[in-house]
Write a protein that holds these residues in place. Structure first.
Motif, PDB file in Angstrom:
ATOM      1  N   ILE A  74      -2.482  -4.460   7.221  1.00  0.00           N
ATOM      2  CA  ILE A  74      -3.725  -4.438   6.116  1.00  0.00           C
ATOM      3  C   ILE A  74      -3.305  -3.690   5.051  1.00  0.00           C
ATOM      4  CG2 ILE A  74      -6.097  -3.504   5.777  1.00  0.00           C
ATOM      5  CD1 ILE A  74      -6.390  -4.215   8.897  1.00  0.00           C
ATOM      6  N   ILE A  75      -2.541  -2.487   5.192  1.00  0.00           N
ATOM      7  CA  ILE A  75      -2.275  -1.521   3.917  1.00  0.00           C
ATOM      8  C   ILE A  75      -0.871  -1.075   4.081  1.00  0.00           C
ATOM      9  CG2 ILE A  75      -4.763  -1.126   3.111  1.00  0.00           C
ATOM     10  CD1 ILE A  75      -4.483   1.582   4.597  1.00  0.00           C
ATOM     11  N   ALA A  76       0.034  -2.142   4.192  1.00  0.00           N
ATOM     12  CA  ALA A  76       1.400  -1.801   4.800  1.00  0.00           C
ATOM     13  C   ALA A  76       1.922  -0.582   3.778  1.00  0.00           C
ATOM     14  CB  ALA A  76       2.189  -2.832   4.454  1.00  0.00           C
ATOM     15  N   ASP A  77       1.872  -0.514   2.336  1.00  0.00           N
ATOM     16  CA  ASP A  77       2.356   0.430   1.656  1.00  0.00           C
ATOM     17  C   ASP A  77       1.835   2.006   1.776  1.00  0.00           C
ATOM     18  OD1 ASP A  77      -0.123  -0.168   0.480  1.00  0.00           O
ATOM     19  OD2 ASP A  77       0.424  -0.117  -1.527  1.00  0.00           O
ATOM     20  N   SER A  78       0.731   2.008   2.468  1.00  0.00           N
ATOM     21  CA  SER A  78      -0.016   3.152   2.976  1.00  0.00           C
ATOM     22  C   SER A  78       0.104   3.789   4.372  1.00  0.00           C
ATOM     23  CB  SER A  78      -1.409   3.227   2.375  1.00  0.00           C
ATOM     24  OG  SER A  78      -1.627   2.966   0.899  1.00  0.00           O
ATOM     25  N   VAL A  79       1.076   2.997   5.211  1.00  0.00           N
ATOM     26  CA  VAL A  79       0.876   3.452   6.530  1.00  0.00           C
ATOM     27  C   VAL A  79       2.464   3.417   7.092  1.00  0.00           C
ATOM     28  CG1 VAL A  79       0.399   2.546   8.643  1.00  0.00           C
ATOM     29  CG2 VAL A  79      -0.981   1.972   6.934  1.00  0.00           C
ATOM     30  N   VAL A  80       2.735   4.694   7.889  1.00  0.00           N
ATOM     31  CA  VAL A  80       3.954   4.757   8.564  1.00  0.00           C
ATOM     32  C   VAL A  80       4.224   3.487   9.190  1.00  0.00           C
ATOM     33  CG1 VAL A  80       5.354   6.125  10.133  1.00  0.00           C
ATOM     34  CG2 VAL A  80       3.902   7.505   8.375  1.00  0.00           C
ATOM     35  N   ARG A  81       5.494   3.145   9.277  1.00  0.00           N
ATOM     36  CA  ARG A  81       6.029   1.922  10.007  1.00  0.00           C
ATOM     37  C   ARG A  81       6.277   2.271  11.338  1.00  0.00           C
ATOM     38  NH1 ARG A  81      11.040  -0.857  11.078  1.00  0.00           N
ATOM     39  NH2 ARG A  81      12.137   0.649   9.704  1.00  0.00           N
ATOM     40  N   PRO A  82       5.470   1.558  12.469  1.00  0.00           N
ATOM     41  CA  PRO A  82       5.868   1.952  13.902  1.00  0.00           C
ATOM     42  C   PRO A  82       7.008   0.884  14.261  1.00  0.00           C
ATOM     43  CG  PRO A  82       4.004   0.339  13.698  1.00  0.00           C
ATOM     44  CD  PRO A  82       4.355   0.729  12.286  1.00  0.00           C
ATOM     45  N   CYS A 115      -9.516   8.909  -0.914  1.00  0.00           N
ATOM     46  CA  CYS A 115     -10.586   8.061  -0.858  1.00  0.00           C
ATOM     47  C   CYS A 115     -10.357   6.527  -1.318  1.00  0.00           C
ATOM     48  CB  CYS A 115     -12.002   8.343  -1.813  1.00  0.00           C
ATOM     49  SG  CYS A 115     -12.428  10.074  -1.317  1.00  0.00           S
ATOM     50  N   ARG A 116      -9.490   6.103  -2.203  1.00  0.00           N
ATOM     51  CA  ARG A 116      -9.072   4.959  -2.451  1.00  0.00           C
ATOM     52  C   ARG A 116      -8.278   4.201  -1.301  1.00  0.00           C
ATOM     53  NH1 ARG A 116      -7.491   5.991  -7.110  1.00  0.00           N
ATOM     54  NH2 ARG A 116      -4.901   6.119  -6.666  1.00  0.00           N
ATOM     55  N   ILE A 117      -7.590   5.120  -0.478  1.00  0.00           N
ATOM     56  CA  ILE A 117      -7.173   4.393   0.807  1.00  0.00           C
ATOM     57  C   ILE A 117      -8.102   3.962   1.847  1.00  0.00           C
ATOM     58  CG2 ILE A 117      -5.506   5.053   2.629  1.00  0.00           C
ATOM     59  CD1 ILE A 117      -3.717   6.586   0.556  1.00  0.00           C
ATOM     60  N   ALA A 118      -8.908   5.130   1.974  1.00  0.00           N
ATOM     61  CA  ALA A 118      -9.830   4.829   2.935  1.00  0.00           C
ATOM     62  C   ALA A 118     -10.739   3.394   2.600  1.00  0.00           C
ATOM     63  CB  ALA A 118     -10.806   5.803   3.195  1.00  0.00           C
ATOM     64  N   ALA A 119     -11.200   3.276   1.251  1.00  0.00           N
ATOM     65  CA  ALA A 119     -11.879   2.359   0.798  1.00  0.00           C
ATOM     66  C   ALA A 119     -11.026   1.174   1.112  1.00  0.00           C
ATOM     67  CB  ALA A 119     -12.235   2.651  -0.704  1.00  0.00           C
ATOM     68  N   ARG A 120      -9.877   0.820   0.483  1.00  0.00           N
ATOM     69  CA  ARG A 120      -8.983  -0.119   0.577  1.00  0.00           C
ATOM     70  C   ARG A 120      -8.923  -0.611   2.240  1.00  0.00           C
ATOM     71  NH1 ARG A 120      -3.413   0.754  -0.482  1.00  0.00           N
ATOM     72  NH2 ARG A 120      -3.177  -1.394  -0.241  1.00  0.00           N
ATOM     73  N   LEU A 121      -8.627   0.326   3.029  1.00  0.00           N
ATOM     74  CA  LEU A 121      -8.604  -0.144   4.238  1.00  0.00           C
ATOM     75  C   LEU A 121      -9.887  -0.810   4.856  1.00  0.00           C
ATOM     76  CD1 LEU A 121      -7.165  -0.112   7.579  1.00  0.00           C
ATOM     77  CD2 LEU A 121      -8.004   2.281   7.465  1.00  0.00           C
ATOM     78  N   HIS A 122     -10.877  -0.130   4.648  1.00  0.00           N
ATOM     79  CA  HIS A 122     -12.210  -0.660   4.977  1.00  0.00           C
ATOM     80  C   HIS A 122     -12.564  -2.280   4.494  1.00  0.00           C
ATOM     81  CE1 HIS A 122     -13.568   3.589   6.116  1.00  0.00           C
ATOM     82  NE2 HIS A 122     -12.547   3.224   7.139  1.00  0.00           N
ATOM     83  N   ILE A 123     -12.471  -2.154   3.238  1.00  0.00           N
ATOM     84  CA  ILE A 123     -12.835  -3.367   2.559  1.00  0.00           C
ATOM     85  C   ILE A 123     -11.757  -4.446   3.042  1.00  0.00           C
ATOM     86  CG2 ILE A 123     -12.741  -4.569   0.217  1.00  0.00           C
ATOM     87  CD1 ILE A 123     -13.939  -1.780  -1.056  1.00  0.00           C
ATOM     88  N   LEU A 124     -10.466  -4.543   2.934  1.00  0.00           N
ATOM     89  CA  LEU A 124      -9.519  -5.283   3.137  1.00  0.00           C
ATOM     90  C   LEU A 124      -9.650  -5.726   4.616  1.00  0.00           C
ATOM     91  CD1 LEU A 124      -6.307  -4.035   1.061  1.00  0.00           C
ATOM     92  CD2 LEU A 124      -7.843  -6.177   0.657  1.00  0.00           C
ATOM     93  N   SER A 125      -9.675  -4.824   5.505  1.00  0.00           N
ATOM     94  CA  SER A 125      -9.801  -5.198   6.897  1.00  0.00           C
ATOM     95  C   SER A 125     -11.145  -6.121   7.121  1.00  0.00           C
ATOM     96  CB  SER A 125      -9.860  -3.970   7.748  1.00  0.00           C
ATOM     97  OG  SER A 125     -10.888  -3.164   7.582  1.00  0.00           O
TER      98      SER A 125
END
Length: 333
Positions: A74-82, A115-125
């Motif tokens: 969903i937000i690849a650029d803001s998440v550690v790669r597992p 807050c922008r990351i939280a909002a992006r995650l919620h809206i995009l998902s």
């Protein structure tokens, strides 16, 4: 050493460096490590490795991996790669999680970025779910997750459910039981718990799904707080890690933000809701937030029963809500 690390290191020299970082890992084990891969004198890769023991440890390891995989969708650029999770070949009772290693800045994130990351995650998902673009298994229902996730060391009830009210109530019932097991029974707590389940939750959550209103499921991080959102020293971007995700309601993720010890507070909440509007009925928002915050005080109380402060904070909020909503829910509410 796991088969995965053995395969990775066939032509490399491995340097294991113990990390002294804050982590939500509670299951006993060797702890988090940085694994550096060398060819000659050059470092060719660095990885974060977490080890946990037993069935509970394996469940927590898998939970983190599955959560991070979906967050990356969903937000690849803001998440550690597992990278992988599994069982150590030499120690079948030990289980590992491996991700890319990042050097992080240990300082509070900028309010607007956080807050922008939280909002992006919620809206995009929510959008991707409605468009059928989520590859994760979703056997049925709108709220839940395809594997067990954890609130600290406690398993969460992620059975798929269509109703937000029912999903939240079922999870709260489990948390109340954890608290009773840890703190012991009391007449007041039992009475407040019953009032919360029978009157407060229907009164505050049912209006979200009546009179034509709907709750859009969003993917939540599960522990969205400052210690799990740090800036990468190389890219300068904020990144998320240490997740325990599930399909939830976006406002519930903010329950932790209003609790003073997490150091987040009203400034972050208001900035988030500048990007994502409060749900109707807006007049109930403050009390909904108090309701969501109760679980984030009950959980540390159940984990650490000798610390009575979270228990008392939860009790105070439960008293307030149960007293305020003494009458049962009606369709006119």
């Amino acid at each position: 050493m796991s088969l995965w690390i053995k395969q990775l290191c066939k032509t490399s020299r491995v340097m294991r460096t113990a990390l002294h970082l804050p982590t939500s890992e509670i299951v006993a084990g060797p702890g988090p490590m940085r694994v550096s891969l060398h060819q000659g004198d050059s470092i060719i890769g660095q990885y974060f490795v977490k080890i946990a023991k037993g069935d509970l440890g394996m469940s927590m390891i898998r939970c983190e991996y599955e959560s991070m995989v979906l967050l990356r969708q969903i937000i690849a650029d803001s998440v550690v790669r597992p990278i992988a999770w599994g069982t150590c070949s030499s120690e079948p009772n030990h289980h590992f999680y491996v991700s890319k290693f990042h050097h992080l800045v240990d300082e509070p994130p900028d309010v607007s970025e956080f807050c922008r990351i939280a909002a992006r995650l919620h809206i995009l998902s929510a959008n991707l779910l409605e468009q059928g673009k989520i590859t994760q298994p979703m056997p049925g229902g709108r709220f839940g997750f395809h594997v067990t996730t954890h609130m600290g060391a406690f398993p969460q009830d992620n059975e798929w459910t269509d109703s937000w009210e029912h999903f939240f109530a079922r999870g709260m019932r489990r948390i109340l039981a954890y608290e009773t097991d840890a703190q012991g029974r009391s007449e007041e707590f039992d009475s407040l718990a019953a009032g919360l389940l029978d009157r407060v939750i229907p009164r505050l959550l049912r209006p979200l799904e009546t009179k034509g209103r709907i709750v859009r499921p969003v993917l939540v991080h599960g522990d969205f707080q400052i210690r799990n959102v740090k800036r990468d020293t190389e890219t300068r971007q904020l990144i998320l890690f240490d997740a325990g995700s599930f399909w939830d309601y976006n406002e519930c993720e903010l329950g932790k933000w209003s609790i003073a010890r997490f150091g987040i507070g009203r400034q972050y909440i208001d900035e988030y809701h500048r990007l994502v509007l409060r749900s109707e009925p807006v007049d109930n928002w403050e009390d909904r937030n108090i309701l969501y915050s109760i679980r984030f005080n009950l959980l540390p109380s159940a984990h650490y029963p000798d610390n009575n402060i979270p228990h008392q904070l939860a009790l105070a909020d439960m008293r307030y809500l149960v007293d305020k909503y003494a009458d049962c829910y009606t369709e006119e509410d």
